[in-house]
Scaffold this motif. Structure first.
Motif: not given
Length: 272
Positions: A96-113, A75-83
């Motif tokens: 790995v770079r593609v998987a990270l992009a998907i994960a970062m996109s998910g974190a943005r969705l968690d924040q509603g952006d 539940g820590r989307a901010d920490r996810a983006l920082e990581t």
């Protein structure tokens, strides 16, 4: 054992990984396996802890996408983006770079952006006409964000591309080998061309061999015809026998010799 069971039975795979970690907790791959199985069983706190330990022991960032997702799971989307932002993406391998992009996109969705979530997926690997091992997940992630944005037609397009890519990769056994989905070249055409070229080469070689044999036969015939001439040449090369004519002195000697013989005959004959 855990790697073989993780897709079929994640819980059992996790038990094996836990047992291995109790016996060999200082080995990087053991901690990595435990982190992956914990993520598969949705124990995100344990997964994050184990993957951090793996990263510290090995010095590798190849599980950074799971670490970002684990932060999201807690539940820590901010920490996810920082990581995710703390990593030099250019140093990562493409999957790995593609998987990270998907994960970062998910974190943005968690924040509603939503727009920022879509922007995270705008990477060079996003090519609808080519399929790699990471393409189905990347295309599907883009389709999901577009659907949330209400861009239905675009969402359907990328969803279809994800399906096509998955089917293509299911047929291909080459792993991350590139596959052209559209305007693809049929392998049979290459085989036909190669066979034709091979046949031409064989015919050319046979023609060369035939010409070589014909040339050898002609040379042999010419040599056989020239053999008698060589014998005659050998005879002609010999020096002719010259019969010397008697000289005047020789004739004189012969006459004197005859005269001397006649005189001796007269001397030996008794008088009557």
């Amino acid at each position: 054992m855990a790697s073989r069971l993780i897709d079929e039975d994640p819980a059992l795979a996790h038990e094996h990984a836990l047992a291995a970690s109790r016996r060999a907790g200082r080995i990087a791959i053991v901690r990595e396996t435990l982190g992956i199985t914990a993520y598969a069983t949705e124990d995100f706190a344990l997964a994050l802890r184990e993957l951090r330990t793996y990263r510290r022991i090995s010095g590798k960032d190849d599980q950074i996408a799971l670490m970002v997702d684990s932060e999201r799971g807690i539940g820590r989307a901010d920490r996810a983006l920082e990581t995710g932002r703390a990593i030099d993406r250019s140093a990562l391998e493409t999957p790995v770079r593609v998987a990270l992009a998907i994960a970062m996109s998910g974190a943005r969705l968690d924040q509603g952006d939503l727009e920022l979530a879509l922007g995270e997926l705008e990477i060079p690997e996003l090519d609808p006409d080519r399929a790699f091992e990471w393409s189905p997940a990347l295309f599907a992630a883009r389709a999901a964000v577009l659907e949330d944005l209400g861009r239905t037609e675009e969402s359907e397009f990328w969803s279809h591309r994800a399906q096509v890519a998955a089917e293509a990769l299911g047929i291909d056994e080459g792993g991350d080998e590139e596959i052209f989905i559209e305007d693809s070249l049929i392998e049979g055409e290459f085989l036909d061309e190669e066979a034709s070229e091979l046949a031409d080469d064989v015919e050319s070689d046979e023609a060369d061999v035939s010409q070589g044999e014909a040339a050898e036969d002609t040379h042999a015939d010419d040599a056989s015809k020239e053999e008698p001439a060589s014998d005659e040449d050998a005879v002609s090369d010999e020096e002719p026998v010259v019969v010397e004519e008697p000289t005047v002195e020789d004739e004189v000697r012969e006459l004197l010799g005859e005269d001397e013989t006649d005189d001796e005959t007269d001397e030996t004959t008794p008088e009557a």
